[in-house]
Design a protein around this motif. Structure first.
Motif, PDB file in Angstrom:
ATOM      1  N   THR A 205     -18.928  18.225 -15.102  1.00 31.20           N
ATOM      2  CA  THR A 205     -18.451  18.795 -13.888  1.00 31.20           C
ATOM      3  C   THR A 205     -19.327  19.877 -13.393  1.00 31.20           C
ATOM      4  N   LYS A 206     -20.508  20.154 -13.615  1.00 34.09           N
ATOM      5  CA  LYS A 206     -21.355  21.293 -13.370  1.00 34.09           C
ATOM      6  C   LYS A 206     -21.633  21.206 -11.806  1.00 34.09           C
ATOM      7  N   ASP A 207     -21.886  20.051 -11.458  1.00 35.10           N
ATOM      8  CA  ASP A 207     -22.174  19.699  -9.865  1.00 35.10           C
ATOM      9  C   ASP A 207     -20.960  19.297  -8.817  1.00 35.10           C
ATOM     10  N   LEU A 208     -19.777  19.363  -9.637  1.00 40.06           N
ATOM     11  CA  LEU A 208     -18.666  19.004  -8.622  1.00 40.06           C
ATOM     12  C   LEU A 208     -17.731  20.471  -8.744  1.00 40.06           C
ATOM     13  N   HIS A 209     -17.067  20.577  -7.687  1.00 42.11           N
ATOM     14  CA  HIS A 209     -16.183  21.740  -7.309  1.00 42.11           C
ATOM     15  C   HIS A 209     -14.999  21.494  -6.810  1.00 42.11           C
TER      16      HIS A 209
ATOM     17  N   ASP B  96     -14.659  19.899  -3.298  1.00 44.14           N
ATOM     18  CA  ASP B  96     -15.217  18.468  -3.226  1.00 44.14           C
ATOM     19  C   ASP B  96     -14.254  17.359  -3.487  1.00 44.14           C
TER      20      ASP B  96
ATOM     21  N   ASP C  64     -13.569  23.318 -10.825  1.00 46.07           N
ATOM     22  CA  ASP C  64     -13.944  24.418 -11.405  1.00 46.07           C
ATOM     23  C   ASP C  64     -13.344  25.088 -12.359  1.00 46.07           C
TER      24      ASP C  64
END
Length: 472
Positions: free
Chosen positions: A175-179, A182, A206
């Motif tokens: 999930t690092k690049d999903l917020h 989004d 997040d």
């Protein structure tokens, strides 16, 4: 159920095995405890097989604590790696369905106890393993085959722990690049409501679940294969406050699942309508008013925080599915979130961490604040914490000066209000004739009587005041 030496029912979920009724303890704060689920090809699994590596139940000594690891392998046409953590989180449910067996926490923090009564009915963990697998396949029919290995040998548990932590780390990184912004859907989880009836666990990109076991992708996978299960979709709804993480859809589900006890939850706030805390959280945050900062302590830390309290004490105050202003339970991976308590200063508000936790999450702590956050090696009480923060010029120190100025202003206002209150104050009513000064009783100098009244942030409305001369 007849084929097992103990009863199996959801009615036992929430049952506690106290120390005086315990036959054996597995994992927990005095040892190591682990659970892990791995997806495998069907031909790699021997269905219903139970393997014990290390001392079995009959070889254990009553009252002792042993290391413990449960490794489940699952297979089926619909089984995929995304479901591993979802199935894993159900271990908590199904183990607790077994009479006389208590299960707490998750992942690498597992703590179990078996009662004397249940242990007396069997001499091996095998029936227990078969019972749990039966529950899994009954409740989650996409699992077609399953086997389990129980580890009680210390060296083997340590080996499994190292491997498992790498697996957990890889899962969390997804999930690092999903917020939050989004996606239109968050996910909820009610697994802990047996122990915390009003808890509402909201999982967003997040903000990982409090237990650390369910991220946004896990919630999506679970809701897909088990729509009636404990993980479910939450329509995000309208963004009410992006900074605090308040959404209309989350507020609606909070009110519903807490039976009206809470009507709002702000995902990234520590003080204002914070996320509820169940009891399975990995870390508890605590406000330290003396320094206007926030400390965090993890479940593994056995010492005391600067406020004089340990994890278990603060967890007792924080858990139960409550919104406790000044305390907050979280999953470790929330430290990696760019929205980490952003409504209340984020990392600039963090003043204390146990050294083991600080080292564990060092890569996510901003470099400009890392050396300014104290550990037990730097501060063990409030005074030593204050000294450390001043020496390091921590961002919270700037707030102290502002607070002192505000306090001085309040004291000055109090003095002015006292002077006004001490002076004779007359407000003539309509038609009232002010008596001549000679007839007014005089108060000896230096001996002003009466009472002191101090108003702070008060709004006073007076429709009518009558001042009259006191008759002897």
């Amino acid at each position: 159920m007849a084929e097992f030496p103990f009863e199996i029912s959801p009615m036992f979920e929430g049952e506690r095995v106290r120390k005086d009724g315990m036959f054996v303890e597995l994992g927990g704060p005095k040892s190591m405890g682990l659970e892990l689920v791995r997806a495998k090809d069907m031909d790699e699994i021997e269905d219903d097989k139970v393997t014990i590596v290390g001392p079995d139940l009959k070889e254990m000594e009553e009252g002792k604590t042993y290391p413990w690891a449960m490794i489940f392998h699952i297979g089926g046409e619909l089984v995929e790696p995304d479901l591993e953590s979802v199935v894993e989180r159900r271990v908590h449910d199904f183990v607790n369905y077994c009479q006389g067996i208590m299960h707490l926490n998750q992942r690498y923090d597992v703590w179990m106890r078996m009662s004397k009564d249940t242990a007396a009915k069997m001499d091996s963990f095998e029936p227990f393993g078969k019972a749990v697998m039966m529950l899994f396949k009954t409740e989650l029919p996409f699992i077609e085959k399953m086997q389990v290995t129980f580890y009680t040998d210390e060296a083997e548990v340590e080996k499994q722990m190292v491997e498992a932590k790498e697996i957990f780390k890889a899962r969390d990184a997804r999930t690092k690049d999903l917020h939050d912004e989004d996606v239109d859907v968050f996910y909820g989880c009610t697994l802990c409501q047996a122990f915390a009836p009003t808890n509402v666990c909201v999982v967003s990109p997040d903000r990982i679940s409090l237990c650390g076991a369910i991220n946004w992708f896990d919630g999506r996978a679970a809701a897909k294969v088990d729509p009636e299960g404990p993980q479910f979709a939450i329509e995000k709804g309208e963004v009410l406050d992006d900074n605090t993480g308040e959404y209309s859809g989350v507020n609606e589900i909070a009110k519903k699942l807490s039976s009206g006890e809470f009507d709002k939850i702000k995902l990234h706030s520590f003080f204002d309508s914070p996320h509820t805390s169940c009891g399975c959280f990995e870390v508890v945050g605590f406000y330290i008013p003396e320094v206007d900062g926030i400390g965090w302590v993890n479940r593994e830390y056995q010492g005391m925080a600067p406020n004089g309290l340990g994890f278990s004490t603060m967890a007792g105050q924080t858990g139960g599915g409550k919104q406790i202003v000044g305390f907050l339970g979280i999953g470790v991976n929330y430290f990696y979130s760019p929205k980490f308590i952003q409504a209340d200063g984020g990392w600039n508000r963090v003043v204390w961490l146990p050294a083991m936790l600080k080292e564990k999450i060092a890569e996510t702590i901003p470099e400009d604040i890392k050396d300014k956050i104290a550990t037990e090696n730097d501060a063990t009480d409030i005074e030593s914490l204050k000294t450390f923060l001043q020496e390091k010029n921590h961002p919270v120190v700037a707030n102290w000066a502002a607070a002192e100025e505000e306090e001085e202003e309040e004291e000055e206002e109090e003095e002015e209000e006292t002077a006004v209150a001490a002076a004779p104050m007359m407000m003539p009513a309509a038609g009232f004739q002010m008596p001549a000064m000679a007839s007014m009783p005089m108060m000896p100098a230096g001996k002003a009587g009466g009472i002191k009244i101090t108003f702070k942030n008060a709004k006073i409305s007076i429709d009518k005041m009558i001042v009259s001369e006191k008759k002897e």
